[in-house]
Design a protein around this motif. Structure first.
Motif, PDB file in Angstrom:
ATOM      1  N   GLN A   1     -20.323   6.696 -16.503  1.00  0.00           N
ATOM      2  CA  GLN A   1     -18.963   7.073 -16.165  1.00  0.00           C
ATOM      3  C   GLN A   1     -18.746   8.562 -16.385  1.00  0.00           C
ATOM      4  O   GLN A   1     -19.467   9.199 -17.146  1.00  0.00           O
ATOM      5  CB  GLN A   1     -17.960   6.281 -17.009  1.00  0.00           C
ATOM      6  N   VAL A   2     -17.772   9.076 -15.696  1.00  0.00           N
ATOM      7  CA  VAL A   2     -17.417  10.488 -15.798  1.00  0.00           C
ATOM      8  C   VAL A   2     -15.919  10.592 -16.066  1.00  0.00           C
ATOM      9  O   VAL A   2     -15.125   9.876 -15.460  1.00  0.00           O
ATOM     10  CB  VAL A   2     -17.771  11.239 -14.500  1.00  0.00           C
ATOM     11  N   GLN A   3     -15.547  11.480 -16.967  1.00  0.00           N
ATOM     12  CA  GLN A   3     -14.139  11.728 -17.240  1.00  0.00           C
ATOM     13  C   GLN A   3     -13.815  13.168 -16.818  1.00  0.00           C
ATOM     14  O   GLN A   3     -14.598  14.090 -17.074  1.00  0.00           O
ATOM     15  CB  GLN A   3     -13.823  11.546 -18.724  1.00  0.00           C
ATOM     16  N   LEU A   4     -12.669  13.320 -16.187  1.00  0.00           N
ATOM     17  CA  LEU A   4     -12.212  14.631 -15.730  1.00  0.00           C
ATOM     18  C   LEU A   4     -10.829  14.909 -16.304  1.00  0.00           C
ATOM     19  O   LEU A   4      -9.936  14.055 -16.202  1.00  0.00           O
ATOM     20  CB  LEU A   4     -12.146  14.678 -14.204  1.00  0.00           C
ATOM     21  N   VAL A   5     -10.659  16.074 -16.898  1.00  0.00           N
ATOM     22  CA  VAL A   5      -9.373  16.440 -17.487  1.00  0.00           C
ATOM     23  C   VAL A   5      -8.979  17.832 -17.007  1.00  0.00           C
ATOM     24  O   VAL A   5      -9.683  18.815 -17.290  1.00  0.00           O
ATOM     25  CB  VAL A   5      -9.434  16.419 -19.020  1.00  0.00           C
ATOM     26  N   GLU A   6      -7.852  17.896 -16.299  1.00  0.00           N
ATOM     27  CA  GLU A   6      -7.363  19.173 -15.791  1.00  0.00           C
ATOM     28  C   GLU A   6      -6.467  19.863 -16.818  1.00  0.00           C
ATOM     29  O   GLU A   6      -5.838  19.200 -17.658  1.00  0.00           O
ATOM     30  CB  GLU A   6      -6.545  18.984 -14.503  1.00  0.00           C
ATOM     31  N   SER A   7      -6.403  21.176 -16.703  1.00  0.00           N
ATOM     32  CA  SER A   7      -5.486  21.963 -17.531  1.00  0.00           C
ATOM     33  C   SER A   7      -5.177  23.266 -16.802  1.00  0.00           C
ATOM     34  O   SER A   7      -5.840  23.602 -15.814  1.00  0.00           O
ATOM     35  CB  SER A   7      -6.093  22.257 -18.908  1.00  0.00           C
ATOM     36  N   GLY A   8      -4.179  23.974 -17.301  1.00  0.00           N
ATOM     37  CA  GLY A   8      -3.862  25.278 -16.749  1.00  0.00           C
ATOM     38  C   GLY A   8      -2.664  25.323 -15.828  1.00  0.00           C
ATOM     39  O   GLY A   8      -2.275  26.389 -15.353  1.00  0.00           O
ATOM     40  N   GLY A   9      -2.066  24.174 -15.546  1.00  0.00           N
ATOM     41  CA  GLY A   9      -0.889  24.159 -14.691  1.00  0.00           C
ATOM     42  C   GLY A   9       0.301  24.816 -15.372  1.00  0.00           C
ATOM     43  O   GLY A   9       0.282  25.090 -16.571  1.00  0.00           O
ATOM     44  N   GLY A  10       1.328  25.090 -14.584  1.00  0.00           N
ATOM     45  CA  GLY A  10       2.521  25.711 -15.136  1.00  0.00           C
ATOM     46  C   GLY A  10       3.445  26.184 -14.050  1.00  0.00           C
ATOM     47  O   GLY A  10       3.270  25.849 -12.872  1.00  0.00           O
ATOM     48  N   SER A  11       4.438  26.973 -14.456  1.00  0.00           N
ATOM     49  CA  SER A  11       5.417  27.516 -13.514  1.00  0.00           C
ATOM     50  C   SER A  11       5.183  29.006 -13.339  1.00  0.00           C
ATOM     51  O   SER A  11       5.073  29.741 -14.329  1.00  0.00           O
ATOM     52  CB  SER A  11       6.828  27.273 -14.046  1.00  0.00           C
ATOM     53  N   VAL A  12       5.113  29.442 -12.077  1.00  0.00           N
ATOM     54  CA  VAL A  12       4.888  30.856 -11.770  1.00  0.00           C
ATOM     55  C   VAL A  12       5.834  31.273 -10.660  1.00  0.00           C
ATOM     56  O   VAL A  12       6.481  30.435 -10.026  1.00  0.00           O
ATOM     57  CB  VAL A  12       3.427  31.122 -11.343  1.00  0.00           C
ATOM     58  N   GLN A  13       5.870  32.567 -10.417  1.00  0.00           N
ATOM     59  CA  GLN A  13       6.657  33.122  -9.316  1.00  0.00           C
ATOM     60  C   GLN A  13       5.768  33.295  -8.092  1.00  0.00           C
ATOM     61  O   GLN A  13       4.543  33.446  -8.215  1.00  0.00           O
ATOM     62  CB  GLN A  13       7.243  34.472  -9.706  1.00  0.00           C
ATOM     63  N   ALA A  14       6.375  33.283  -6.934  1.00  0.00           N
ATOM     64  CA  ALA A  14       5.633  33.538  -5.699  1.00  0.00           C
ATOM     65  C   ALA A  14       4.920  34.882  -5.804  1.00  0.00           C
ATOM     66  O   ALA A  14       5.503  35.860  -6.281  1.00  0.00           O
ATOM     67  CB  ALA A  14       6.566  33.521  -4.502  1.00  0.00           C
ATOM     68  N   GLY A  15       3.666  34.893  -5.383  1.00  0.00           N
ATOM     69  CA  GLY A  15       2.863  36.105  -5.469  1.00  0.00           C
ATOM     70  C   GLY A  15       1.992  36.180  -6.715  1.00  0.00           C
ATOM     71  O   GLY A  15       1.067  36.991  -6.780  1.00  0.00           O
ATOM     72  N   ASP A  16       2.301  35.339  -7.704  1.00  0.00           N
ATOM     73  CA  ASP A  16       1.529  35.327  -8.946  1.00  0.00           C
ATOM     74  C   ASP A  16       0.195  34.602  -8.766  1.00  0.00           C
ATOM     75  O   ASP A  16      -0.075  33.996  -7.723  1.00  0.00           O
ATOM     76  CB  ASP A  16       2.317  34.651 -10.057  1.00  0.00           C
ATOM     77  N   SER A  17      -0.596  34.667  -9.821  1.00  0.00           N
ATOM     78  CA  SER A  17      -1.880  33.969  -9.854  1.00  0.00           C
ATOM     79  C   SER A  17      -1.898  32.966 -10.983  1.00  0.00           C
ATOM     80  O   SER A  17      -1.172  33.097 -11.973  1.00  0.00           O
ATOM     81  CB  SER A  17      -3.026  34.972 -10.052  1.00  0.00           C
ATOM     82  N   LEU A  18      -2.769  31.962 -10.833  1.00  0.00           N
ATOM     83  CA  LEU A  18      -2.913  30.920 -11.843  1.00  0.00           C
ATOM     84  C   LEU A  18      -4.328  30.373 -11.715  1.00  0.00           C
ATOM     85  O   LEU A  18      -4.862  30.273 -10.609  1.00  0.00           O
ATOM     86  CB  LEU A  18      -1.888  29.814 -11.622  1.00  0.00           C
ATOM     87  N   ARG A  19      -4.929  30.020 -12.834  1.00  0.00           N
ATOM     88  CA  ARG A  19      -6.253  29.403 -12.798  1.00  0.00           C
ATOM     89  C   ARG A  19      -6.209  28.022 -13.430  1.00  0.00           C
ATOM     90  O   ARG A  19      -5.817  27.889 -14.596  1.00  0.00           O
ATOM     91  CB  ARG A  19      -7.301  30.254 -13.505  1.00  0.00           C
ATOM     92  N   LEU A  20      -6.624  27.040 -12.666  1.00  0.00           N
ATOM     93  CA  LEU A  20      -6.741  25.678 -13.168  1.00  0.00           C
ATOM     94  C   LEU A  20      -8.162  25.433 -13.655  1.00  0.00           C
ATOM     95  O   LEU A  20      -9.117  25.995 -13.106  1.00  0.00           O
ATOM     96  CB  LEU A  20      -6.399  24.668 -12.082  1.00  0.00           C
TER      97      LEU A  20
END
Length: 126
Positions: A1-20
């Protein structure tokens, strides 16, 4: 089995950057293709991007091409999604996916992924 856990989400303004980030654990050596999907409220889940485990192939949805980049760190069993020049329409829950299947064009197999994360919310304000 494999488990996947995401992180890094959030609220940003248009034009900003984000890394998941997506942390994979378990039988990760069995994985050949990794990818990202997203689902906005009231809409169906849609493909965002994918990458083969060896990094040879990547593919992206037309809506994110040139703005989003998928990458991975095999040593850390991590998958990433760098999102630049974000738009309000990028608002969605983002999911990490993985499959044992391989194709030189990763988007041909990632849609049938066996493993999925729980998702992380991204909200972009205009």
């Amino acid at each position: 089995q494999v488990q996947l856990v995401e992180s890094g989400g959030g609220s940003v303004q248009a034009g900003d950057s984000l890394r998941l980030s997506c942390a994979a654990s378990g039988l990760t050596l069995s994985l050949n293709t990794l990818g990202w999907f997203r689902q906005a409220p009231g809409k169906e889940r849609e493909f965002v991007g994918c990458i083969n485990w060896n990094g040879v192939s990547t593919a992206y949805a037309e809506t994110v091409k040139g703005r989003f980049t998928a990458s991975k760190d095999n040593a850390k069993n991590m998958l990433y999604l760098q999102m630049n020049s974000m738009k309000a329409e990028d608002t969605a829950a983002y999911y990490c996916a993985a499959t044992r299947h391989y194709d030189i064009s990763c988007d041909r197999v990632i849609g049938d992924a066996e493993y999925w994360g729980q998702g992380t919310q991204v909200t972009v304000s205009s």
